[in-house]
Scaffold this motif. Structure first.
Motif, mmCIF file in Angstrom:
data_model
loop_
_atom_site.group_PDB
_atom_site.id
_atom_site.type_symbol
_atom_site.label_atom_id
_atom_site.label_comp_id
_atom_site.label_asym_id
_atom_site.label_seq_id
_atom_site.Cartn_x
_atom_site.Cartn_y
_atom_site.Cartn_z
ATOM 1 N N ARG B 213 0.712 -1.048 -0.576
ATOM 2 C CA ARG B 213 0.106 -0.530 -0.116
ATOM 3 C C ARG B 213 0.780 1.233 -0.127
ATOM 4 O O ARG B 213 1.652 1.280 0.620
ATOM 5 C CB ARG B 213 -0.906 -0.109 1.284
ATOM 6 N N ASN B 585 -5.870 -3.494 6.832
ATOM 7 C CA ASN B 585 -5.007 -2.711 8.172
ATOM 8 C C ASN B 585 -6.112 -1.809 8.674
ATOM 9 O O ASN B 585 -6.650 -3.234 9.312
ATOM 10 C CB ASN B 585 -4.778 -1.720 6.372
ATOM 11 N N ASN B 615 -8.415 0.133 -6.011
ATOM 12 C CA ASN B 615 -7.973 1.303 -6.012
ATOM 13 C C ASN B 615 -8.897 2.081 -7.477
ATOM 14 O O ASN B 615 -10.005 1.097 -8.285
ATOM 15 C CB ASN B 615 -7.366 -0.098 -7.284
ATOM 16 N N VAL B 649 -4.296 1.546 -2.671
ATOM 17 C CA VAL B 649 -3.733 0.330 -3.234
ATOM 18 C C VAL B 649 -3.916 0.044 -4.515
ATOM 19 O O VAL B 649 -3.982 0.860 -5.714
ATOM 20 C CB VAL B 649 -5.246 -0.465 -2.085
ATOM 21 N N LEU B 653 -5.627 -5.592 -6.014
ATOM 22 C CA LEU B 653 -5.395 -5.500 -3.956
ATOM 23 C C LEU B 653 -6.319 -4.812 -3.684
ATOM 24 O O LEU B 653 -6.797 -3.167 -4.045
ATOM 25 C CB LEU B 653 -4.222 -5.129 -3.692
ATOM 26 N N THR B 655 -8.336 -3.356 0.506
ATOM 27 C CA THR B 655 -8.439 -3.508 1.809
ATOM 28 C C THR B 655 -8.908 -3.353 2.678
ATOM 29 O O THR B 655 -10.209 -2.550 2.048
ATOM 30 C CB THR B 655 -7.015 -2.785 2.335
#
Lengths: 339, 715
Positions: B213, B585, B615, B649, B653, B655
């Motif tokens: 990240r 996270n 993203n 990100v 991916l 998070t």
């Protein structure tokens, strides 16, 4: 008003302690300084900017219940403290109280506490670690009207006791004191001038204030500071002039209580709207707003509302520099602005 | 809480203690006032003369008064009844719990019982918890949340260096020339240390961030190695390959203090920056620069976090970092070292106290007969011979009908542990679940008995921070209602079971007992801790002032071990069905399961509207706009939330923070485990994101479960 000579702050404390609770700065067993209920027989001689907490909590409570509603009736919960005195408030923090007095002039909770307070100032004879009060017109000499009484040390056993308000004069009734002469006033004047001279170079503060007022700070500077702002709320919590608060409602059974608490304009949620739109959604914009509120002359209220708010929103205590984990407290930020 | 003087105050006091949040261990002063209405908290201030925090706190620390507010607290023991929880007396609770434990002991023996202690509780509480398991129940079934944070650190560094803790100190950040932040987000999770890094960076210290990240520190770093999740070993081996190829290693240090160099050299010779790039996705020139900078810096320190440990390769990831530091001689000196950032205020202490199934206090192995005899003698009991179950082991044993009774405090595994569905099923199946807590949590809701626990501000004790500093926690307030310190109610249950093993009068008496049995704490007393603002272990006859830097002259195992390790694929890579990788996270404003931080209206307001960070590329492909409602599914379940489009990100991916019970990321996470430590792979699993109708309101987990229950009932 008449000024007096007094042998010791303890003499004064013993007198006003007969009718008021006394609060002074004290050091605890771990060496931490803060305001404590105090016996009159001690004078701590600590300067208030050397403590993390200012005196604002005495009037603008960190958390307090505002009212409750039981389904039928609203009940306000106004505090009703006994008379008390804060002994040993430095000029910067006195200036901040005057600033807050103006902001909270119509706030019954603030005023209920403030009306019960006697402020005894204590003028610094040397600069504190991060302070720059002379540059923002907040010290080291106490400003007119910002305290009821002010102590200024002349000799080991001789202090000048200045009387700035009627409340201060009344608090001295029954105490027999020698009037202060010109020599004492001259000595005070000279000592304050010497203290001002002893402050380290703070041209970055002046330059920073001018840059903010001429709107010449690059947005990139604020954005870079925004990356380093962790939104911890330390600066606004310790800042003696910050006055923003939030509220929340708690319901237990049939009773709803509204609580208010210190808020921080550095939080993303501070200005986020219900639609999720946020006029200050970028951290850099929030940092910029904070410093504009401290240093922009647009926030002076002289023209339509003359009074204690006719000044910068910063009193030069330097607490934000100490408490900021992001290295964007006042000295660091003004240096970044002017680099 | 009111202003300082609102009531008829008779006395006021300022009690300096340690922040109850992360492992940095910042100092704070609690302002309390006594009046006719009792003792109340009126404010907090940061501790100006604290050796690490020096007048600073993070958003969580500042919110402490909300976290422990008496209004929300559990104030009496509660018993589960068909009609909900009913308040009962301590006497009733202890009697029923005692009976239940005795039944299980008689029917299935001590192996069917266990204790999960708390990394939020004091050393004294944790010492009491493991002593309760070992000396009262007679089992080594004791564990805590380090299992899912730094168990690979303890296992990995113990093998390579001989000690599984931060080798250096927080103040080394100011002395180093280069900081490598590896799989950690310290400005959010260890904010005051993160601030030290910001300050060091401003003063010219170089900064390398290794993270999938684009974290806050990555934005200001000199180099950001944005590797693919789970490719830590491939990256470190590529760094080592470049270092050896260029002869940048620290030959003298390797000769004098390490073993295993040849095998390591041979093992990494098979790769280089170019080969590594295929696995890690990091540009070879960045790897070469990082290799040169780290090996050539006079002083370079590695700080690492969950991005290293929470993988099936967790222990080997830690070993890889140790290899890197040893090969470059970046250890045993000021401004160097391999430094795990511990998540919770006292997770270091909970490990030190032996709340682990294989070690007694001070990492003294259960496997060694001499050690078992030492504790059996000291405690005047016979002790179990075999290591116990880990927390996940207890879950699995429960599902296999081999484990029946669990005593747990200050943890919320339903929210924080992987595969929530399985976790709930296991807790449901227990014959006895006792949970001691400050406030109601998802785990406590499943308990047979809930006990009211005292918070950090309501008891004396010690916390050990991530730099091994044991610090005094001081009682400032009376516990609300009938709440008691964990060591006290554990002692009550012990007495109910006929044992006097936990009969202490004070926290200090416990500390003196544990210091006598724990060699690394043997030089510590409360008086010494008060005097020195805490002491760093090992603190003993040889080091009466404690130890700021480990391994200066020698390693506890003599020579440090270089151990070749190899890349291991994540257990569940993305595929056609679940095309995105989910990592987890934490947010600066929240902590763990949120049971404390979410009590602050200010921190709660900082919770984003949705918690799936995605993203813009993936969002576009899924036709998502900012705050679009989404369903996120993995092989283990699904949650609903809103999408936050963020270029923090990379594409491919997504998070999610794990603090939020409404949309628990652990509904999705994988329970595949590191074979050494049983650490689950919380940092990577395959998920599918699907848009919900634009006007849909994402359902909370409770609503989803209720809907599912209705559907089952409807069938």
């Amino acid at each position: 008003m008449t000024d007096y000579l007094i042998d010791s702050p303890i003499t004064l404390a013993k007198h006003i302690g007969q009718s008021r609770d006394l609060w002074q700065l004290k050091e605890n067993d771990s060496g931490e300084r803060g305001w404590q209920l105090s016996a009159p027989e001690i004078f701590s001689a600590l300067r208030s900017p050397d403590a993390m907490e200012s005196a604002k909590q005495f009037f603008f409570a960190p958390r307090e219940n505002i009212f409750q509603f039981d389904g039928n009736q609203f009940r306000e919960s106004l505090p009703a403290p006994e008379p008390f005195a804060l002994v040993g408030v430095s000029s910067c923090d006195l200036t901040a109280i005057a600033y807050q007095d103006h902001f909270f002039r119509d706030d019954p909770h603030y005023q209920a506490r403030r009306q019960q307070a006697l402020l005894v100032g204590y003028e610094c004879l040397s600069p504190c670690a991060k302070g720059f009060c002379p540059s923002v017109d907040a010290g080291p000499g106490a400003r007119e009207g910002s305290a009821d009484l002010v102590l200024h040390q002349l000799q080991e056993d001789q202090w000048l006791l200045r009387v700035l308000t009627d409340t201060g004069a009344r608090a001295l009734e029954g105490l027999v004191l020698e009037k202060a002469g010109d020599a004492a006033q001259t000595q005070r004047h000279n000592q304050i001038e010497a203290c001002i001279e002893a402050f380290p170079d703070d041209s970055h503060i002046h330059a920073g204030i001018e840059a903010i007022n001429s709107n010449s700070v690059a947005q990139e500077t604020w954005d870079a500071a925004g990356i380093q702002c962790l939104s911890c709320s330390g600066c606004t919590t310790l800042c003696p002039t910050c006055s923003c608060y939030g509220t929340s409602d708690h319901t237990t059974g049939d009773t709803m209580i509204r609580e208010r608490f210190w808020d921080s304009c550095l939080y993303d949620g501070f200005q986020r709207e219900a639609s999720q739109n946020n006029p200050a959604g970028a951290a850099g914009d929030r940092v910029r707003r904070f410093w504009y509120h401290k240093f922009s002359r647009e926030f002076f209220q002289a023209s339509d509302n003359p009074g204690p708010a006719d000044r910068y929103g910063c009193v030069g205590c330097g607490r934000c520099e100490v408490t900021c984990p992001g290295v964007i407290g006042v000295h660091s930020m003004m240096k970044k602005i002017t680099e | 809480m009111q202003a300082l003087h609102d009531m008829d105050v008779s006395t006021s006091q300022a009690i300096t203690t340690i922040c109850p949040f992360c492992g940095v261990g910042c100092g704070m002063t609690l302002q309390v006032q006594q009046s006719g209405a009792g003792t109340r908290l009126s404010g907090i201030a940061p501790q100006l003369n604290h050796p690490i925090s020096r007048g600073q706190l993070c958003a969580k620390g500042w919110s402490t008064p909300f976290a422990i507010d008496a209004a929300d607290r559990i104030k009496t023991p509660l018993r589960r009844t068909p009609g909900g929880f009913q308040p009962i007396s301590w006497a009733e609770a202890l009697k029923s719990i005692g009976e239940s434990i005795r039944t299980i002991l008689e029917e299935d023996g001590p192996q069917a019982l266990g204790v999960i202690s708390s990394a939020r509780a004091t050393n004294e509480d944790n010492y009491a918890a493991q002593k309760f398991a070992r000396a009262v129940l007679r089992t080594n079934n004791v564990d805590h949340c380090a299992r899912i944070c730094h168990s690979p650190t303890v296992a990995g560094l113990k093998q390579t260096l001989g000690s599984g803790a931060m080798t250096n100190s927080a103040s080394d950040i100011e002395q180093t020339d280069l900081i490598v932040v590896f799989g950690a987000d310290p400005t959010e999770n260890h904010s005051i240390l993160g601030g030290h890094i910001l300050r060091a960076r401003e003063q010219g210290t170089r900064l390398i961030v290794v993270d999938p990240r684009k974290t806050r520190l990555a934005r200001i770093a000199d180099l950001h190695l944005q590797l693919r999740p789970g490719s830590n070993i491939a990256l470190v081996n590529a760094l080592l390959a470049e270092i050896f190829a260029n002869n940048w290693q620290a030959d003298q240090f390797l000769d004098a203090r390490c073993e295993g160099l040849d095998a390591l050299r041979k093992s990494v010779a098979r790769t280089d920056a170019d080969a590594g790039a295929e696995v890690t996705g990091v540009a070879p020139e960045l790897v070469r620069s990082a290799a040169r900078e780290y090996s050539q810096a006079k002083k370079a320190m590695i700080l690492y976090g969950m991005g290293v440990t929470q993988y099936v390769s967790g222990t080997n990831n830690v070993i890889a970092l140790s290899n890197l530091a040893l090969a470059c001689g970046q250890i045993g000196r000021p401004g160097t070292g391999v430094n795990p950032l511990r998540g919770q205020n006292n997770v270091q202490g909970a490990c030190d106290m032996g709340c682990l199934p294989n070690v007694y206090p001070g990492y003294q192995a259960v496997a060694e007969e001499e050690i078992r005899n030492k504790f059996a003698r000291a405690w005047q009991v016979s002790v179990a011979e075999h290591a116990g179950l880990t927390s996940l082991g207890m879950t699995l044993a429960t599902l296999e009908d081999k484990f029946r009774g669990l005593i747990l405090f200050g943890e919320d595994p339903v929210v924080t542990d992987p595969d929530q569905t399985r976790e709930r099923r296991a807790l449901d199946k227990l014959d006895l679940l006792v949970v001691a807590e400050l406030t109601m949590t998802e785990t406590a809701k499943q308990a047979d008995f809930v006990l009211p626990a005292a918070s950090f501000a309501e008891k004396d004790g010690t916390f050990t921070n991530c730099e091994r500093r044991v610090q005094r926690v001081r009682k400032a307030l009376p516990p609300p209602g009938e709440a008691r310190a964990d060591w006290q109610w554990l002692g009550d249950i012990a007495r109910e079971l006929g044992s006097d093993a936990l009969d202490w009068e004070s926290a200090e008496e416990i500390f003196d007992e544990l210091a006598a049995l724990t060699p690394i704490y043997s030089g510590m007393t409360y008086a010494g801790l008060d005097r020195e603002h805490g002491l760093q272990w090992p603190c003993n006859k040889e080091a009466p002032q404690g130890t700021a830097i480990l391994h200066s002259d020698r390693f506890p195992i003599g020579r440090a071990r270089l151990i070749p390790v190899h890349h291991v694929e994540i257990d569940e890579p993305a595929d056609d069905e679940f095309p995105l990788v989910l990592t987890t996270n934490r947010l600066h404003f929240h902590y763990g399961c949120g049971s404390m931080s979410r009590k602050s209206p200010l921190l709660e307001r900082e919770t984003p509207d949705g918690i799936l960070f995605i993203n813009s590329f993936d969002a576009h492909n899924l036709s998502l706009s900012q705050h679009s409602p989404v369903k996120v599914s993995s092989r283990r379940g699904f949650i609903e939330t809103r999408a936050i489009i963020s270029d923090e990100v990379p594409a491919g991916l997504v998070t999610m923070p794990y603090h939020f019970r409404e949309a628990p990321s652990n509904r999705l996470t994988n329970n595949a485990m590191d074979p050494v430590t049983k650490m689950p792979e919380l940092k990577a699993c395959a998920v599918r994101v699907e848009p919900l109708p634009a006007d849909a309101q994402p359902r909370t987990m409770d609503e989803i479960l209720a809907d599912e229950a209705r559907e089952v009932a409807g069938d």
